[in-house]
Scaffold this active site. Structure first.
Site, PDB file in Angstrom:
ATOM      1  N   ASN A  10       0.839  -1.092   0.029  1.00  0.00           N
ATOM      2  CA  ASN A  10      -0.113  -0.179   0.208  1.00  0.00           C
ATOM      3  C   ASN A  10       0.966   1.206  -0.171  1.00  0.00           C
ATOM      4  O   ASN A  10       1.502   1.485   0.961  1.00  0.00           O
ATOM      5  CB  ASN A  10      -0.932  -0.056   1.180  1.00  0.00           C
ATOM      6  N   TRP A  11       1.086   1.899  -1.121  1.00  0.00           N
ATOM      7  CA  TRP A  11       2.065   2.999  -1.287  1.00  0.00           C
ATOM      8  C   TRP A  11       1.390   4.178  -0.807  1.00  0.00           C
ATOM      9  O   TRP A  11       2.102   5.334  -0.773  1.00  0.00           O
ATOM     10  CB  TRP A  11       2.645   2.935  -2.935  1.00  0.00           C
ATOM     11  N   LYS A  12       0.294   4.112  -0.543  1.00  0.00           N
ATOM     12  CA  LYS A  12      -0.469   5.325  -0.203  1.00  0.00           C
ATOM     13  C   LYS A  12      -0.163   6.826  -0.849  1.00  0.00           C
ATOM     14  O   LYS A  12      -0.201   6.487  -2.001  1.00  0.00           O
ATOM     15  CB  LYS A  12       0.022   5.694   1.570  1.00  0.00           C
ATOM     16  N   HIS A  95     -10.083   0.578   4.370  1.00  0.00           N
ATOM     17  CA  HIS A  95      -8.709   0.758   5.162  1.00  0.00           C
ATOM     18  C   HIS A  95      -9.066   1.880   6.236  1.00  0.00           C
ATOM     19  O   HIS A  95      -9.689   2.729   6.220  1.00  0.00           O
ATOM     20  CB  HIS A  95      -7.722   1.634   4.134  1.00  0.00           C
ATOM     21  N   GLU A  97      -7.480   4.223   7.280  1.00  0.00           N
ATOM     22  CA  GLU A  97      -7.165   5.813   6.925  1.00  0.00           C
ATOM     23  C   GLU A  97      -8.385   6.245   6.182  1.00  0.00           C
ATOM     24  O   GLU A  97      -8.401   7.612   6.109  1.00  0.00           O
ATOM     25  CB  GLU A  97      -5.820   5.983   6.154  1.00  0.00           C
ATOM     26  N   GLU A 167      -6.232  -5.416  10.447  1.00  0.00           N
ATOM     27  CA  GLU A 167      -5.095  -4.253  10.416  1.00  0.00           C
ATOM     28  C   GLU A 167      -5.518  -3.636  11.641  1.00  0.00           C
ATOM     29  O   GLU A 167      -6.349  -2.524  11.582  1.00  0.00           O
ATOM     30  CB  GLU A 167      -5.164  -3.381   9.208  1.00  0.00           C
ATOM     31  N   GLY A 173       1.502   2.167  10.657  1.00  0.00           N
ATOM     32  CA  GLY A 173       2.169   3.340  10.593  1.00  0.00           C
ATOM     33  C   GLY A 173       2.941   3.553  12.065  1.00  0.00           C
ATOM     34  O   GLY A 173       3.433   4.773  12.192  1.00  0.00           O
ATOM     35  N   SER A 213       2.540  -2.260  10.782  1.00  0.00           N
ATOM     36  CA  SER A 213       3.920  -2.358  10.856  1.00  0.00           C
ATOM     37  C   SER A 213       4.751  -3.714  10.687  1.00  0.00           C
ATOM     38  O   SER A 213       5.803  -4.015  11.361  1.00  0.00           O
ATOM     39  CB  SER A 213       4.192  -1.768  12.279  1.00  0.00           C
ATOM     40  N   GLY A 234       2.587  -1.041   4.584  1.00  0.00           N
ATOM     41  CA  GLY A 234       2.578   0.199   4.146  1.00  0.00           C
ATOM     42  C   GLY A 234       4.108   0.653   4.072  1.00  0.00           C
ATOM     43  O   GLY A 234       4.654   0.631   2.846  1.00  0.00           O
ATOM     44  N   GLY A 235       4.806   1.508   5.146  1.00  0.00           N
ATOM     45  CA  GLY A 235       6.024   1.767   4.964  1.00  0.00           C
ATOM     46  C   GLY A 235       7.085   1.020   4.287  1.00  0.00           C
ATOM     47  O   GLY A 235       7.807   1.483   3.629  1.00  0.00           O
TER      48      GLY A 235
HETATM   49  C1  PEP Z   1      -1.301  -0.124   5.829  1.00  0.00           C
HETATM   50  O1  PEP Z   1      -1.324   1.194   5.563  1.00  0.00           O
HETATM   51  O2  PEP Z   1      -2.046  -0.850   5.432  1.00  0.00           O
HETATM   52  C2  PEP Z   1      -0.125  -0.570   6.653  1.00  0.00           C
HETATM   53  C3  PEP Z   1      -0.280  -1.686   7.259  1.00  0.00           C
HETATM   54  O3  PEP Z   1       0.711   0.418   6.939  1.00  0.00           O
HETATM   55  P1  PEP Z   1       2.255   0.065   7.799  1.00  0.00           P
HETATM   56  O4  PEP Z   1       2.653  -1.071   7.106  1.00  0.00           O
HETATM   57  O5  PEP Z   1       3.069   1.295   7.401  1.00  0.00           O
HETATM   58  O6  PEP Z   1       1.725  -0.154   9.145  1.00  0.00           O
END
Ligand code: PEP
Length: 253
Positions: A10-12, A95, A97, A167, A173, A213, A234-235
């Site tokens: 997930n490159w956001k 999601h 967010e 999640e 994040g 994370s 994500g990250g």
């Molecule tokens: C996400 O945005 O779905 C996610 C899991 O982010 P991160 O890995 O950065 O926690």
């Protein structure tokens, strides 16, 4: 039943046109060296979907969001058929967010899931509790409630085109990953919920990814859990090296 793992990046709202293409191509090259099967899906920002479509190789392309409407006067929205047109195979819905940052309700998530499925896309549905909800002992109620409400009105036949992602909001994040035990516990209860709402076969077949994370250093122990079928990242998905390490951990299970 063995489930093919899946790892999503997930490159956001990150990267640019060239960086998206390079990242997709680098990950696809790494895919060739995996020890086992694993689906990989990229979720780039909407403007770069077509750029990634031409560099994704054997990886899948997904959208970070989709409109619940088919077409018309919905400024800023992107319809499921437009996503198909851009080469998408999947849409992410629910999601945190979007739920928390944009106030999306599970009803709205259900409309988005329905629109995506009607257009022929797969759906990756995210559910997860906040830290307050966990502290109050409401994790099961929240994640199962989101699962059920976010799929209101979805035909049983469409279930095989749906994947879930657990999640926990407090883990996204933040660098604070759920322990393998915490994640496995919720995955197991979500699978049981699929079984009681639908049937045992659907429960056994349903892919449930963990997100929050995930990094190369914690991926292996999370992926080793019996009800964890991959990761939504994500990250750590913004560079090919770490992302591929996570993919390798999922592919080994
Ligand atoms: C996400 O945005 O779905 C996610 C899991 O982010 P991160 O890995 O950065 O926690």
């Amino acid at each position: 039943m063995t489930r093919k793992p899946m790892v999503g990046g997930n490159w956001k709202m990150n990267l640019d046109h060239a960086a998206c293409q390079e990242l997709a191509a680098d990950v696809d090259r790494g895919r060739a060296l995996l020890e086992g099967p694993c689906d990989i899906v990229f979720f780039p920002p909407h403007p770069y979907l077509r750029s990634v479509a031409s560099h994704r190789g054997g990886c899948m392309l997904g959208a970070q969001d989709v409109s619940g409407h088919e077409a018309g006067a919905h400024t800023g929205d992107v319809s499921a058929s437009m996503l198909v047109d851009c080469g998408c195979q999947m849409a992410l819905v629910g999601h945190s967010e979007r739920r928390h940052g944009h106030g999306e309700t599970s009803r709205e998530v259900a409309a988005k899931a329905a629109a995506a499925l009607n257009a022929g896309l797969r759906v990756l549905l995210c559910v997860g509790e906040t830290s307050e909800e966990r502290a109050e002992g409401k994790t099961a109620e929240i994640v199962c409630g989101q699962f059920v409400e976010s799929l209101t009105g979805i035909d049983f036949d469409a279930l095989e085109r749906i994947d879930l992602a657990y999640e926990p909001v407090w883990a996204i994040g933040t660098g604070q990953t759920a322990s393998p035990e915490q994640a496995q516990e919720v995955h197991e209860l979500l699978r049981a919920e699929v079984g009681s709402r639908y049937d045992a076969r659907s429960a056994a077949r349903m892919r449930i990814l963990y997100g929050g994370s995930v990094t190369p250093s914690n991926a292996a122990e999370l992926m080793a859990c019996s009800d964890i079928d991959g990761a939504l990242v994500g990250g750590a998905s913004l560079e090919a090296g770490p992302f591929l390490e996570i993919v390798r951990a999922a592919a080994r299970t």
